[in-house]
Write a protein that holds these residues in place. Structure first.
Motif, mmCIF file in Angstrom:
data_model
loop_
_atom_site.group_PDB
_atom_site.id
_atom_site.type_symbol
_atom_site.label_atom_id
_atom_site.label_comp_id
_atom_site.label_asym_id
_atom_site.label_seq_id
_atom_site.Cartn_x
_atom_site.Cartn_y
_atom_site.Cartn_z
ATOM 1 N N ILE A 216 0.834 -1.211 0.000
ATOM 2 C CA ILE A 216 0.000 0.000 0.000
ATOM 3 C C ILE A 216 0.867 1.258 0.000
ATOM 4 O O ILE A 216 0.656 2.180 -0.786
ATOM 5 C CB ILE A 216 -0.969 -0.004 1.214
ATOM 6 N N GLU A 217 1.877 1.294 0.895
ATOM 7 C CA GLU A 217 2.650 2.527 1.041
ATOM 8 C C GLU A 217 3.730 2.684 -0.025
ATOM 9 O O GLU A 217 4.023 3.786 -0.458
ATOM 10 C CB GLU A 217 3.256 2.615 2.447
ATOM 11 N N GLN A 220 1.459 1.751 -3.799
ATOM 12 C CA GLN A 220 0.094 2.255 -3.980
ATOM 13 C C GLN A 220 -0.835 1.178 -4.579
ATOM 14 O O GLN A 220 -1.593 1.428 -5.505
ATOM 15 C CB GLN A 220 0.074 3.498 -4.889
ATOM 16 N N GLU A 222 -3.838 -0.679 -5.115
ATOM 17 C CA GLU A 222 -5.250 -0.411 -4.802
ATOM 18 C C GLU A 222 -6.002 -1.662 -4.383
ATOM 19 O O GLU A 222 -6.906 -1.611 -3.558
ATOM 20 C CB GLU A 222 -5.932 0.243 -6.005
ATOM 21 N N THR A 225 -5.342 -2.227 -0.802
ATOM 22 C CA THR A 225 -6.038 -1.198 -0.011
ATOM 23 C C THR A 225 -7.507 -1.595 0.151
ATOM 24 O O THR A 225 -8.059 -1.540 1.253
ATOM 25 C CB THR A 225 -5.936 0.182 -0.695
#
Length: 487
Positions: A216-217, A220, A222, A225
């Motif tokens: 996630i960090e 990114q 999705e 997430t």
């Protein structure tokens, strides 16, 4: 667990429960839905996270649920433990007195607390601070609570901190956390808080880092997430102010009580004794007229110390309880994405807030009587989405400003004249404002600020009829009023 989870995910099934009979006042519809949700996760023996924005009433929803535990007998005689920042203890006590006076509450705080867990059974709720949980971990862990509730639960966002490790040792039937900012800096904040309320839900720290945090960090991702959101969604109830705006009054005013630090209390008591003796002696010898200047001088000095002793003595090197609380609240409001106007009558007080913000590298707009280009500072705040804080001196900012970008107003040093404060609030609450406005007045406990509030209630007519300058009000104070103020 799977079947329970499936039912929990269907929020539409939340049953409507009547409020406990001893609850005074009413809950707004979204607060009532919050109370029902707290009952719902309780029935399924899951931990919950109530993550409403600041000002939406997390405290009152929680108190209603705790009163239900008492009235229904479901607590089976066990007390619940509420862990919070020290500065919030008095605020919780005040709310409980107002809405749930039947709850028996023990404030387990201070140096001279009675370290006897057997006493807990005589109470419904034990209030304590994170600091005391760190100090008394073993003692508190020896008692099995009905609920352990963490307010401002971002205090445990770092899973390896002493605070985080201490609260994990506490034993209870249910767990609940309250926060307006479940994720402040890193996705790990979430793991730490979720693993407190529902251990194992997000796997071990190493698993979480590999499966969620890094994708996630760093990338990114999705998909990850969405997966993380799906996992935690049943356990978090989060309402933003904008979502419930229709249910809120246009303006809401709240008092935020700030305890003094030890050094601040010492400075306050010394100054109070000095002026009290001098003023009362002068009153007896020379009458009220010649005492007015001395009284004004004494009250101003006590006000300054209530805000921050450095305003009265530039050699003071310790902290102020009020500044600590103001900074905590600014951080919360900004983390929730809101804009805030911060008003003070003392330019030196704003200077201390500025220094604290500079230290944290937080951006802000600033306006006092010496500001040359007012319009550009106002435009900067109104138009720049990332600029969340505006510090304003009450004198310079009381009129002629339109600051509708802000929906929170902090008044750092309330005093005699509510009309002046109302003007400040109206900087945000005016035509063009589409959101309800929350005002917080910061009152230092046990000081002349708190006593002025009480006097205002008795002398409201006087305060509102006069243009309430300090001098005008002081002329009308009786000896009993003066003794009360300096008591």
């Amino acid at each position: 667990m799977g079947r329970k989870l499936a039912k929990l995910r269907d929020f539409a099934e939340v049953e409507d429960h009547p409020l406990p009979t001893g609850f005074l006042g009413e809950l707004r519809p979204y607060q009532k839905a919050g109370y029902n949700w707290l009952r719902f996760v309780q029935d399924y023996h899951f931990g919950g996270c109530l993550a409403d924005d600041m000002g939406l009433g997390k405290t009152v929803q929680t108190l209603a649920m705790l009163l239900h535990r008492r009235e229904s007998g479901e607590a089976q005689g066990a007390a619940s433990l509420l862990v919070l920042p020290t500065s919030l203890v008095f605020n919780w006590l005040a709310e409980a007195e107002k809405f749930t006076p039947d709850l028996r509450i023990l404030a387990y705080t201070g140096t001279y607390r009675d370290k006897n867990p057997d006493r807990f059974a005589d109470y419904d709720v034990v209030l304590t601070s994170y600091g005391i949980v760190r100090l008394d971990t073993e003692l508190l862990a020896s008692y099995k609570f009905d609920y352990v509730i963490l307010d401002e639960s971002q205090a445990i966002k770092n899973p390896s901190s002493t605070t985080s490790q201490a609260v994990r040792q506490l034993r209870s039937k249910h767990r609940l956390i309250l926060t307006g900012t479940p994720v402040e800096n890193s996705t790990m904040d979430l793991w730490s808080q979720m693993s407190f309320i529902n251990p194992g839900l997000l796997g071990t720290q190493a698993f979480f880092r590999k499966e969620f945090l890094k994708p996630i960090e760093k990338h990114q991702d999705e998909g990850r997430t969405r997966r993380l959101h799906a996992l935690i969604k049943p356990f978090i109830l989060r309402r933003h102010k904008a979502q419930v705006a229709k249910e809120l009054p246009e303006k809401t005013e709240q008092l935020s009580y700030c305890p003094m630090t030890e050094e601040q209390a010492h400075a306050y008591e010394e100054t109070k004794s000095f002026y009290r003796n001098k003023i009362l002696r002068n009153l007896d010898e020379h009458g009220p007229a010649s005492t007015q200047f001395l009284l004004l001088q004494g009250l101003t000095r006590l006000r300054q110390i209530a805000n921050h002793p450095r305003l009265a003595d530039d050699t003071y090197t310790h902290e102020s309880g009020k500044l600590r609380e103001v900074m905590r609240m600014i951080r919360n409001v900004v983390a929730e994405g809101h804009k805030v106007l911060v008003f003070s009558q003392f330019v030196q007080h704003l200077a201390l807030v500025r220094a604290a913000l500079d230290e944290r590298q937080a951006a802000y707009a600033y306006l006092d009587g010496a500001t040359r280009d007012r319009p550009s500072e106002v435009a900067r705040f109104q138009e720049n989405e990332d600029l969340k804080i505006f510090l304003i001196s009450l004198k310079a900012g009381g009129i002629g400003l339109n600051l509708t970008a802000a929906d929170y107003v902090f008044i750092l040093d309330p005093w005699w004249n509510p009309a002046v404060e109302a003007q400040a609030v109206d900087r945000a609450h005016r035509i063009g404002q589409t959101r309800p406005v929350f005002t917080y007045k910061f009152i230092t406990q046990g000081t002349v600020e708190e006593k002025i509030l009480a006097l205002q209630r008795h002398k409201l007519a006087l305060v509102s009829e006069l243009i309430a300058t300090d001098e005008a009000v002081i002329k009308h104070l009786t000896r009993a009023d003066i003794e009360e103020l300096l008591g």
